[in-house]
Design a protein around this motif. Structure first.
Motif, short mmCIF file in Angstrom:
data_model
loop_
_atom_site.label_atom_id
_atom_site.label_comp_id
_atom_site.label_asym_id
_atom_site.label_seq_id
_atom_site.Cartn_x
_atom_site.Cartn_y
_atom_site.Cartn_z
N SER A 1 0.88 -1.29 -0.16
CA SER A 1 0.10 0.01 0.16
C SER A 1 0.75 1.17 0.17
O SER A 1 0.67 2.02 -0.78
N ASN A 2 1.91 1.26 0.85
CA ASN A 2 2.73 2.39 0.91
C ASN A 2 3.46 2.59 -0.54
O ASN A 2 3.68 3.76 -0.88
N SER A 3 3.81 1.70 -1.35
CA SER A 3 4.40 1.55 -2.51
C SER A 3 3.22 2.33 -3.52
O SER A 3 3.52 3.23 -4.33
N TRP A 4 2.04 1.86 -3.42
CA TRP A 4 0.98 2.26 -4.14
C TRP A 4 0.89 3.75 -4.00
O TRP A 4 0.72 4.73 -5.03
N HIS A 5 0.95 4.18 -2.56
CA HIS A 5 0.54 5.73 -2.45
C HIS A 5 1.89 6.27 -3.10
O HIS A 5 1.53 7.43 -3.64
N GLN B 1 3.66 10.39 -7.64
CA GLN B 1 4.35 10.57 -8.81
C GLN B 1 3.68 10.58 -10.25
O GLN B 1 4.27 11.07 -10.91
N SER B 2 2.60 10.16 -10.11
CA SER B 2 1.67 9.94 -11.51
C SER B 2 0.64 10.79 -11.80
O SER B 2 0.10 11.01 -12.78
N LEU C 1 -13.14 13.94 -8.73
CA LEU C 1 -11.69 13.88 -8.75
C LEU C 1 -11.09 12.84 -8.08
O LEU C 1 -10.27 12.06 -8.67
N GLN C 2 -11.56 12.40 -6.98
CA GLN C 2 -11.08 11.16 -6.34
C GLN C 2 -11.36 10.12 -7.05
O GLN C 2 -10.66 9.00 -7.15
N ASP C 3 -12.49 9.84 -7.69
CA ASP C 3 -12.90 8.65 -8.52
C ASP C 3 -11.91 8.33 -9.39
O ASP C 3 -11.55 7.32 -9.95
N GLU C 4 -11.39 9.54 -10.30
CA GLU C 4 -10.50 9.46 -11.42
C GLU C 4 -9.17 8.78 -10.98
O GLU C 4 -8.48 8.06 -11.31
N LEU C 5 -8.83 9.40 -9.67
CA LEU C 5 -7.65 8.90 -8.77
C LEU C 5 -7.74 7.22 -8.70
O LEU C 5 -6.34 6.74 -8.84
N GLN C 6 -8.84 6.84 -8.26
CA GLN C 6 -8.75 5.51 -7.97
C GLN C 6 -9.20 4.50 -9.11
O GLN C 6 -9.26 3.18 -8.76
N GLU C 7 -9.25 4.89 -10.51
CA GLU C 7 -9.69 4.12 -11.40
C GLU C 7 -8.57 3.33 -11.94
O GLU C 7 -7.64 3.86 -11.82
#
Length: 246
Positions: free
Chosen positions: A161-165, A170-171, A240-246
Motif C-alpha cells: 500500500s505504501n508503494s502504491w501511495h 508521482q503519477s 476527482l477522487q474517483d479518477e484517482l482510484q480508477e
C-alpha cells in the motif's frame, strides 16, 4: 484516499441491516470488551485466550495514542475512528507519514523490535481501541505462530500500500490527490488540516498547496471560512477522487 495501513485479514462479523444503517458515536452499552472482541474477531488472531490481558481505550481527537521515543507497553487494535502516524525530524519539523483506519494494529513494529524508535500516533477523530497489555503477555504474543502469521501478512500488505501511495504521488496531478485528501480528512463538511502537514504528506511545496486550494475556491468547490475550508461542492471532489482510484 484509501487507508494505507488497514489489516483486511479478518473481517468483522456482519451486523444486522438495522444496525448497519446506524451511524454516530458508539454508546456506552455497545462499548464493552466482550462484544468488541466478538464483533471484530480479535481473539482469532491468537492461539491463546487474550481476554485477561485485553482492555478498552478511548482517545479524543488530538490525543496521543503512542508517544515518540517511548517504550511500547500496549498493542492497540483500532476498531473505530482514524489516527495519524507522525515523527519529529532532527530539524524539529513534524512529518505526517500515514493515516490509520479500522481495523489496524498500532505499535506492532515497536513490539516486534524493542530497539526501534517509536513513531508518534495521534487520534484524528475519536478513536476506540482494544488494548493488549504486553507487560503481562508480550512473550506469549511474540511466540504465537497464529499471531505472527497475521502480522507478517499485515506488514506485507502495508508495504504494498505504501508503494502504491508513492506511485500515485508521482503519477497524478495534485488536484486529484488533494481532492482525495480533503474528503478523507474533512469533518462535518469542513477541511481544516494544517497546510504544512498536508504539503508534507502530499509531497509538494507549501506554495503549490495554497495555489490549488485557491483554484478550488475560485471554482466553487471550496469556500474559505473562519474554521477552515467549507466543502461547497463535495460531488466534484468525489469525481476527482474517483479518477484517482480508477
Amino acid at each position: 484516499m484509501r487507508n494505507l495501513t488497514q489489516i483486511p485479514i479478518i473481517e468483522k462479523n456482519p451486523a444486522p441491516a438495522a444496525e448497519a444503517e446506524k451511524e454516530g458515536e458508539t454508546t456506552a452499552e455497545e462499548w464493552k470488551l466482550g462484544p468488541m472482541l466478538k464483533e471484530y474477531r480479535f481473539q482469532e488472531y491468537f492461539s491463546f485466550d487474550i481476554t485477561p490481558y485485553a482492555s478498552l481505550a478511548v482517545f479524543e481527537p488530538g490525543e496521543l495514542i503512542l508517544r515518540e521515543g517511548q517504550r511500547v507497553t500496549k498493542l492497540y487494535y483500532l476498531v473505530k475512528g482514524r489516527a495519524k502516524l507522525f515523527a519529529t525530524l532532527k530539524n524539529g519539523k513534524v512529518s505526517l507519514f500515514n493515516f490509520y483506519e479500522v481495523p489496524s494494529f498500532l505499535g506492532e513494529m515497536e513490539m516486534l523490535d524493542p530497539e526501534a524508535h517509536t513513531k508518534g500516533v495521534r487520534a484524528h477523530t475519536r478513536c476506540y481501541c482494544i488494548a493488549l497489555d504486553l507487560t503481562r503477555c508480550g512473550d506469549r504474543v511474540l511466540n504465537d505462530p497464529r499471531f505472527l502469521r497475521a502480522i507478517c501478512l499485515y506488514l506485507g500488505r502495508k508495504a504494498v500500500s505504501n508503494s502504491w501511495h508513492y506511485a500515485q504521488s508521482q503519477s497524478y496531478p495534485l488536484k486529484y490527490r488533494l481532492a482525495s485528501y480533503i474528503l478523507f480528512t474533512s469533518r462535518d463538511g469542513v477541511y481544516a488540516e494544517p497546510h504544512t502537514e498536508a504539503a508534507e504528506y502530499l509531497g509538494i511545496s507549501y506554495r503549490h498547496l495554497l495555489y490549488v486550494l485557491a483554484d478550488f475556491c475560485r471554482e466553487g468547490i471550496l469556500e474559505r471560512g473562519p474554521k477552515g475550508y467549507l466543502l461547497r461542492d463535495p460531488q466534484r471532489l468525489q469525481a476527482l477522487q474517483d479518477e484517482l482510484q480508477e
